[in-house]
Design a protein around this motif. Structure first.
Motif, PDB file in Angstrom:
ATOM      1  N   PRO A 191       0.803  -1.235   0.000  1.00 26.00           N
ATOM      2  CA  PRO A 191       0.000   0.000   0.000  1.00 26.00           C
ATOM      3  C   PRO A 191       0.829   1.276   0.000  1.00 26.00           C
ATOM      4  CG  PRO A 191      -0.109  -1.125   2.124  1.00 26.00           C
ATOM      5  CD  PRO A 191       0.549  -2.069   1.187  1.00 26.00           C
ATOM      6  N   ASP A 192       2.110   1.185   0.399  1.00 26.41           N
ATOM      7  CA  ASP A 192       2.957   2.381   0.332  1.00 26.41           C
ATOM      8  C   ASP A 192       3.516   2.612  -1.063  1.00 26.41           C
ATOM      9  OD1 ASP A 192       4.791   0.322   0.179  1.00 26.41           O
ATOM     10  OD2 ASP A 192       6.109   1.090   1.756  1.00 26.41           O
ATOM     11  N   GLY A 193       3.231   1.667  -1.990  1.00 24.21           N
ATOM     12  CA  GLY A 193       3.607   1.852  -3.386  1.00 24.21           C
ATOM     13  C   GLY A 193       5.017   1.450  -3.744  1.00 24.21           C
ATOM     14  N   GLU A 194       5.772   0.840  -2.801  1.00 21.40           N
ATOM     15  CA  GLU A 194       7.136   0.416  -3.089  1.00 21.40           C
ATOM     16  C   GLU A 194       7.316  -1.053  -2.748  1.00 21.40           C
ATOM     17  OE1 GLU A 194       9.951   2.914  -1.120  1.00 21.40           O
ATOM     18  OE2 GLU A 194       9.735   4.515  -2.608  1.00 21.40           O
ATOM     19  N   LEU A 195       8.291  -1.674  -3.417  1.00 20.29           N
ATOM     20  CA  LEU A 195       8.574  -3.087  -3.173  1.00 20.29           C
ATOM     21  C   LEU A 195      10.032  -3.385  -3.492  1.00 20.29           C
ATOM     22  CD1 LEU A 195       8.708  -4.532  -6.245  1.00 20.29           C
ATOM     23  CD2 LEU A 195       6.249  -4.109  -6.101  1.00 20.29           C
ATOM     24  N   ASP A 196      10.515  -4.491  -2.942  1.00 23.08           N
ATOM     25  CA  ASP A 196      11.819  -5.020  -3.319  1.00 23.08           C
ATOM     26  C   ASP A 196      11.596  -6.066  -4.407  1.00 23.08           C
ATOM     27  OD1 ASP A 196      13.596  -3.621  -1.568  1.00 23.08           O
ATOM     28  OD2 ASP A 196      12.836  -4.839   0.093  1.00 23.08           O
ATOM     29  N   GLU A 197      12.156  -5.835  -5.571  1.00 18.69           N
ATOM     30  CA  GLU A 197      12.002  -6.724  -6.725  1.00 18.69           C
ATOM     31  C   GLU A 197      13.180  -7.701  -6.734  1.00 18.69           C
ATOM     32  OE1 GLU A 197      10.646  -5.636 -11.143  1.00 18.69           O
ATOM     33  OE2 GLU A 197      12.740  -5.140 -10.765  1.00 18.69           O
ATOM     34  N   PRO A 198      12.945  -8.978  -6.377  1.00 15.41           N
ATOM     35  CA  PRO A 198      14.065  -9.915  -6.204  1.00 15.41           C
ATOM     36  C   PRO A 198      14.371 -10.720  -7.467  1.00 15.41           C
ATOM     37  CG  PRO A 198      12.070 -10.887  -5.328  1.00 15.41           C
ATOM     38  CD  PRO A 198      11.668  -9.547  -5.937  1.00 15.41           C
ATOM     39  N   TYR A 199      15.640 -10.967  -7.670  1.00 15.74           N
ATOM     40  CA  TYR A 199      16.099 -11.715  -8.829  1.00 15.74           C
ATOM     41  C   TYR A 199      17.116 -12.773  -8.446  1.00 15.74           C
ATOM     42  CZ  TYR A 199      13.934  -8.295 -11.916  1.00 15.74           C
ATOM     43  OH  TYR A 199      13.027  -7.518 -12.569  1.00 15.74           O
ATOM     44  N   ARG A 200      17.150 -13.805  -9.281  1.00 10.23           N
ATOM     45  CA  ARG A 200      18.248 -14.767  -9.305  1.00 10.23           C
ATOM     46  C   ARG A 200      18.923 -14.594 -10.664  1.00 10.23           C
ATOM     47  NH1 ARG A 200      15.268 -19.362  -9.894  1.00 10.23           N
ATOM     48  NH2 ARG A 200      17.165 -20.612  -9.842  1.00 10.23           N
ATOM     49  N   CYS A 201      20.117 -14.041 -10.655  1.00 10.30           N
ATOM     50  CA  CYS A 201      20.850 -13.843 -11.905  1.00 10.30           C
ATOM     51  C   CYS A 201      21.685 -15.093 -12.160  1.00 10.30           C
ATOM     52  CB  CYS A 201      21.736 -12.600 -11.817  1.00 10.30           C
ATOM     53  SG  CYS A 201      22.515 -12.164 -13.381  1.00 10.30           S
ATOM     54  N   VAL A 202      21.333 -15.834 -13.209  1.00 12.88           N
ATOM     55  CA  VAL A 202      22.013 -17.083 -13.541  1.00 12.88           C
ATOM     56  C   VAL A 202      23.076 -16.793 -14.600  1.00 12.88           C
ATOM     57  CG1 VAL A 202      21.743 -19.413 -14.435  1.00 12.88           C
ATOM     58  CG2 VAL A 202      19.979 -18.429 -12.955  1.00 12.88           C
ATOM     59  N   LEU A 203      24.312 -17.129 -14.260  1.00 12.90           N
ATOM     60  CA  LEU A 203      25.469 -16.875 -15.123  1.00 12.90           C
ATOM     61  C   LEU A 203      26.048 -18.195 -15.593  1.00 12.90           C
ATOM     62  CD1 LEU A 203      27.929 -15.179 -16.236  1.00 12.90           C
ATOM     63  CD2 LEU A 203      28.938 -15.469 -13.953  1.00 12.90           C
ATOM     64  N   THR A 204      26.324 -18.286 -16.886  1.00  9.28           N
ATOM     65  CA  THR A 204      27.015 -19.430 -17.469  1.00  9.28           C
ATOM     66  C   THR A 204      28.251 -18.905 -18.197  1.00  9.28           C
ATOM     67  OG1 THR A 204      24.951 -20.648 -17.770  1.00  9.28           O
ATOM     68  CG2 THR A 204      26.850 -21.371 -19.059  1.00  9.28           C
ATOM     69  N   VAL A 205      29.409 -19.447 -17.853  1.00  6.64           N
ATOM     70  CA  VAL A 205      30.650 -19.067 -18.523  1.00  6.64           C
ATOM     71  C   VAL A 205      31.194 -20.290 -19.254  1.00  6.64           C
ATOM     72  CG1 VAL A 205      33.034 -18.291 -18.229  1.00  6.64           C
ATOM     73  CG2 VAL A 205      31.181 -17.207 -16.928  1.00  6.64           C
TER      74      VAL A 205
END
Length: 252
Positions: free
Chosen positions: A230-244
């Motif tokens: 309701p305060d209009g903000e959020l933490d947008e979580p990610y899993r960044c998958v890296l392949t080398v």
């Protein structure tokens, strides 16, 4: 691209290039630390080709790490946005299945959110051709972290309308003389609900939807998020998958 339909889907981002540049997430600095670790060299001073560079989100980060980076982008709209944002970065129009470069041209080739638009049967040999002998191919992609309850609920809400793209699966490299290492970096960014909606609106399955259908789905999701935040903000979580990926015999 793997097919005409896949190419058309990839080029659909041209229609939302400005929104893409403003709304899409970047990448954590820890990602580039791991790229350097697994590539066995610093990005500073390296000749780097950023394939499918889009509006330059990863290109900018590579440039800021000191890489001598060239951006490769097939889409006219995305390339124009990149040129406005990063006028100092060399930009070449092209795509990963047919790299317009001579053999042994680059120390590192990167694909940020872009590898899944290529045909590995063509893009892997092309990458190996233009990489130098001790080079590395680095692929990464942000995935929504569905371990977080609200993200899982959003995925369930939108799943009937979303055609998921494959991950950077190590098995596609099995036919080639390479070694493959995969890492995952968890991270998040603080944004508004409206920024979340704008980000979702740049995903290809929404871009190609009829506008009325797209707007209805995004409005539905906005309402659900506004109830949760309701305060209009959020933490947008990610899993960044890296392949080398490195040629066989080159140790990470």
């Amino acid at each position: 691209m793997a097919s005409d339909a896949n190419q058309a889907r990839a080029l659909s981002f041209d229609a939302v290039a400005a929104q893409y540049a403003a709304a899409r997430p970047g990448y954590p600095s820890a990602l580039f630390d791991v790229v350097e670790e697994l590539a066995g060299r610093a990005l500073a001073g390296a000749d780097v080709l950023d394939c499918g560079a889009g509006t330059g989100i990863a290109t900018r980060a590579l440039w800021e790490r000191g890489a001598r980076v060239i951006a490769l982008e097939p889409g006219a709209g995305m390339a124009a946005q990149l040129r406005r944002a990063e006028p100092e970065v060399p930009l070449v129009r092209g795509e990963g299945n047919r790299l317009p470069f001579a053999p042994d041209s680059f120390d590192v080739i990167t694909y940020a959110q872009a590898w899944h638009w290529t045909d590995p049967a063509r893009s892997v040999p092309e990458a190996l051709r233009v990489l130098r002998p001790h080079g590395a191919l680095a692929l990464w992609r942000n995935h929504a972290d569905v371990r977080i309850d609200w993200v899982a609920a959003e995925e369930d809400r939108l799943a009937p309308f979303i055609h998921s793209r494959p991950v950077n699966a190590p098995e596609v490299f099995a036919p080639f003389p390479v070694q493959v290492t995969t890492r995952e970096i968890a991270w998040s960014r603080r944004i508004t609900v409206e920024e979340r909606i704008r980000n979702l609106g740049t995903l290809s399955h929404f871009v190609v939807m009829p506008p009325a259908e797209r707007d209805g789905l995004l409005d539905l999701n906005r309402t659900a998020l506004e109830r949760l935040f309701p305060d209009g903000e959020l933490d947008e979580p990610y899993r960044c998958v890296l392949t080398v990926v490195r040629p066989t015999g080159i140790q990470a």
